[in-house]
Design an enzyme around this catalytic site. Structure first.
Site, PDB file in Angstrom:
ATOM      1  N   ASP A  35       1.581   1.474   1.033  1.00 12.67           N
ATOM      2  CA  ASP A  35       2.286   0.744  -0.077  1.00 12.67           C
ATOM      3  C   ASP A  35       2.653  -0.874   0.451  1.00 12.67           C
ATOM      4  O   ASP A  35       3.738  -0.887   1.218  1.00 12.67           O
ATOM      5  CB  ASP A  35       3.207   1.367  -0.746  1.00 12.67           C
ATOM      6  N   THR A  76       1.542  -1.395  -7.752  1.00 11.55           N
ATOM      7  CA  THR A  76       1.515  -0.024  -7.162  1.00 11.55           C
ATOM      8  C   THR A  76       0.571   1.021  -7.899  1.00 11.55           C
ATOM      9  O   THR A  76      -0.399   1.667  -7.506  1.00 11.55           O
ATOM     10  CB  THR A  76       2.735   0.799  -6.855  1.00 11.55           C
ATOM     11  N   ASN A  97       2.678  -0.922 -13.495  1.00 14.54           N
ATOM     12  CA  ASN A  97       3.550   0.334 -13.186  1.00 14.54           C
ATOM     13  C   ASN A  97       4.374   1.072 -14.619  1.00 14.54           C
ATOM     14  O   ASN A  97       4.245   1.918 -14.942  1.00 14.54           O
ATOM     15  CB  ASN A  97       4.726   0.158 -12.415  1.00 14.54           C
ATOM     16  N   LYS A 158       6.251   8.120  -3.242  1.00 15.53           N
ATOM     17  CA  LYS A 158       6.231   7.631  -4.736  1.00 15.53           C
ATOM     18  C   LYS A 158       5.407   8.644  -5.582  1.00 15.53           C
ATOM     19  O   LYS A 158       4.189   8.929  -5.301  1.00 15.53           O
ATOM     20  CB  LYS A 158       5.700   6.155  -5.132  1.00 15.53           C
ATOM     21  N   ASP A 159       5.816   9.212  -6.943  1.00 15.67           N
ATOM     22  CA  ASP A 159       4.875   9.905  -7.721  1.00 15.67           C
ATOM     23  C   ASP A 159       3.803   9.499  -8.059  1.00 15.67           C
ATOM     24  O   ASP A 159       2.573  10.048  -7.851  1.00 15.67           O
ATOM     25  CB  ASP A 159       5.678  10.385  -9.041  1.00 15.67           C
ATOM     26  N   HIS A 306      10.524  -4.917  -0.148  1.00 14.79           N
ATOM     27  CA  HIS A 306      11.128  -5.426  -1.053  1.00 14.79           C
ATOM     28  C   HIS A 306      12.719  -5.677  -0.683  1.00 14.79           C
ATOM     29  O   HIS A 306      13.291  -6.657  -1.250  1.00 14.79           O
ATOM     30  CB  HIS A 306      11.258  -4.469  -2.238  1.00 14.79           C
ATOM     31  N   HIS A 350      -1.501  -3.474  -2.651  1.00 14.75           N
ATOM     32  CA  HIS A 350      -1.154  -4.865  -2.781  1.00 14.75           C
ATOM     33  C   HIS A 350      -0.600  -5.370  -1.406  1.00 14.75           C
ATOM     34  O   HIS A 350      -0.098  -4.579  -0.806  1.00 14.75           O
ATOM     35  CB  HIS A 350      -0.267  -5.144  -3.982  1.00 14.75           C
ATOM     36  N   HIS A 483       5.464  -8.629  -5.123  1.00 19.52           N
ATOM     37  CA  HIS A 483       4.105  -8.980  -5.502  1.00 19.52           C
ATOM     38  C   HIS A 483       3.891  -8.982  -6.858  1.00 19.52           C
ATOM     39  O   HIS A 483       4.733  -8.556  -7.696  1.00 19.52           O
ATOM     40  CB  HIS A 483       3.463  -8.082  -4.620  1.00 19.52           C
TER      41      HIS A 483
HETATM   42 ZN   LIG Z   1       6.703  -2.923  -4.696  1.00 23.44          ZN
END
Ligand SMILES: [Zn+2]
Length: 542
Positions: A35, A76, A97, A158-159, A306, A350, A483
């Site tokens: 990610d 994502t 998202n 992350k789910d 981030h 990404h 991003h």
């Molecule tokens: Zn991100």
């Protein structure tokens, strides 16, 4: 169906079984999505990587050096959906998202689904399924091709990084419940209770064991590929004044929501690997003749990017450590499934932009877009121009959603309202391009930013006006990376293939992320995902 493994039991270890295996299918496919991994993380930190991780995949597999996302927005949810479906938001419907749902007039999350419940946690917000994704994944096609006998397991902190790759027919997708729990959990979409091996893992102290100090893996003085540790461009953690090493997580966890802090450190990747290896054993993946699929997504690099930004020491350390995770995973696959019996691909959902404030400090054009000001200015303009308030229902993901019923009631022309907004906002600072939904659905763009927008534009789900911010302009705080754009820093990501059925080599020919699923489908000799627009990368396949 020709099956190599039944044969190999008879002539185990012989050259014949080797030869047969060469023609057969892998016992296991391992899809790895990192990610927020830029392509240059492979080259920038090259001297720091060992021979058993990224370099093993590069030197003994195939490196697609010019692989890109081919749509906007690069987030994502759409990223994972596109990798596994071989198509873009235009067809798979995961347009971001979160997005504004025109029908129910609310912002929705890409994998939220309140018709299901959580399993392994009482968190009532933890209710997910892949149902908003409208097409099949390569993992779905594998399940169907094997009459549901090939197992598919998705794993990510992350789910959405677990749920979307695993597809609609998966045996399971697991993600990490943070806060004070620190457990891997799932949804009743897949099962009613956690398998024993997951329970056992959750009851172990593995997650707790990562509450320790995060210091650099090697001497920080040797981290010459990143900026100074103390600078103005990093966020950091609550409870610590500077974003500098070392980070004492046992102390900081109380100020950063318990287990959630692990997500923001390389230990999140360690924990993901630990759990993936437990899944390999627990589900006996790659043990029988029917191909299984383990879809792993490493979420922590995104949180770290981030927080600290592309050029930080923290990012350099994260990738040095992720390289060790990849090595650990490959070694375990060798031991459990056998070298040559499995296929791996590694890509990202990404990339990311350098912190704009940092870019400004070295004279590269970059800036921040103040969304609140934009919204206010546009609303005032539209109210005045059409003598009606509330015509704009929502602005999300750089798209303006109009109240179509009021527009009809006022006898306004929808195309005209869209056009007026485009002509207005193109004058605003940092809005580089703007298009109407009508343009997106009536024209055909082959290249450039317009083509990326069009592939991200879903006629039923997207907004009425689309705008594009300038290069390295983000709507974000002054620290950390972000991003979402169609610029190279967001679209250019690694794509490595390795193992069974894969040639050795590399290319600088452009490949696109929508080619991944068709390539894996071709390798497995199964149907392409039903909405796939990409094509198999033929020079990768043996
Ligand atoms: Zn991100």
């Amino acid at each position: 169906m020709f099956n190599c493994n039944a044969q190999s039991n008879v002539v185990k270890g012989s050259a014949l079984s080797e030869a047969i295996m060469q023609q057969g299918k892998p016992k296991l496919v391992v899809g790895i999505v990192v990610d927020q991994m830029r392509y240059d993380y492979l080259t920038r930190f090259d001297s720091k990587y060992g021979s058993g991780g990224f370099k093993r995949l590069i030197n003994n597999g195939f490196n697609c050096k010019n692989n890109h996302f081919n749509y906007i927005p690069t987030y994502t949810g759409p990223g994972h959906a596109s990798i596994y479906t071989g198509t873009t938001p235009k067809y798979h419907g995961i347009i971001s998202n979160n997005w504004y749902d025109k029908e129910i007039k609310k912002v929705i999350y890409c994998v939220s689904d309140t018709t299901y419940n959580s399993v392994g946690t009482d968190d009532k917000y933890n209710r997910f399924s892949p149902q908003k994704m409208q097409v099949s994944t390569v993992t779905d096609e594998l399940r169907m091709a094997t009459q549901m006998q090939g197992k598919v397991i998705g794993i990510a902190i992350k789910d959405r990084g677990a749920v979307l790759p695993a597809g609609h027919t998966a045996n399971a997708a697991y993600w990490l419940q943070g806060g004070n729990e620190g457990n891997w959990v799932t949804s009743t979409f897949y099962m009613d209770e956690l398998p024993k091996w997951v329970d056992k893992f959750n009851k172990s102290d593995v997650a707790e064991g990562y509450f320790k100090t995060w210091d650099t893996y090697y001497d920080i003085e040797t981290y010459t590929e990143s900026g100074g540790d103390l600078n103005d461009f990093e966020g950091g953690f609550n409870g610590k004044v500077t974003a500098t090493f070392p980070y004492d997580l046992t102390k900081l966890k109380d100020f950063n929501n318990g287990f959630d802090i692990l997500k923001l450190t390389p230990y999140g990747n360690n924990l993901t690997t630990d759990f993936a290896l437990a899944a390999l054993d627990g589900e006996q993946l790659g043990k029988d003749d029917i191909t299984d699929f383990l879809a792993i997504s490493y979420s922590s690099p995104d949180y770290i990017g981030h927080n600290f930004g592309v050029n930080s020491k923290e990012i350099e350390d994260t990738y040095i450590r992720l390289d060790k995770d990849i090595e650990r995973l490959l070694n375990k696959l060798d031991a459990k499934v056998g070298q040559g019996n499995y296929t791996v691909f590694l890509t990202a959902d990404h990339g990311a932009v350098d912190v704009p404030a940092y870019l400004q400090s070295i004279n590269i054009p970059a800036d921040y877009f103040i969304y609140g000001d934009f919204k206010k200015q546009l609303n005032e303009f539209v109210t005045k121009r059409f003598k009606a308030s509330g015509l704009i229902e929502s602005i999300s993901n750089n798209q303006v959603f109009l109240d179509r019923s009021t527009i009809a009631l006022l006898d306004l022309d929808l195309d005209d309202v869209q056009e007026v907004i485009v002509n207005e906002i193109i004058n605003y600072k940092h809005i580089d391009k703007a298009y109407t939904a009508t343009t997106m659905s009536s024209m055909n763009f082959d290249t450039g930013i317009e083509a990326l927008l069009q592939k991200g534009f879903n006629q039923k789900r997207s907004g009425d006006v689309l705008y594009v911010l300038g290069p390295a302009v983000i709507s974000y705080g002054k620290t950390g990376s972000h991003h979402g754009s169609g610029f190279n820093y967001d679209t250019h990501v690694p794509l490595l293939f390795y193992g069974h059925g894969i040639k050795k080599g590399s290319t600088v020919a452009r490949t696109e992320v929508t080619d991944v699923a068709p390539t894996v489908s071709a390798l497995l000799n199964i149907s392409f995902p039903n909405g796939a627009i990409g094509k198999p990368i033929e020079f990768v396949l043996d």
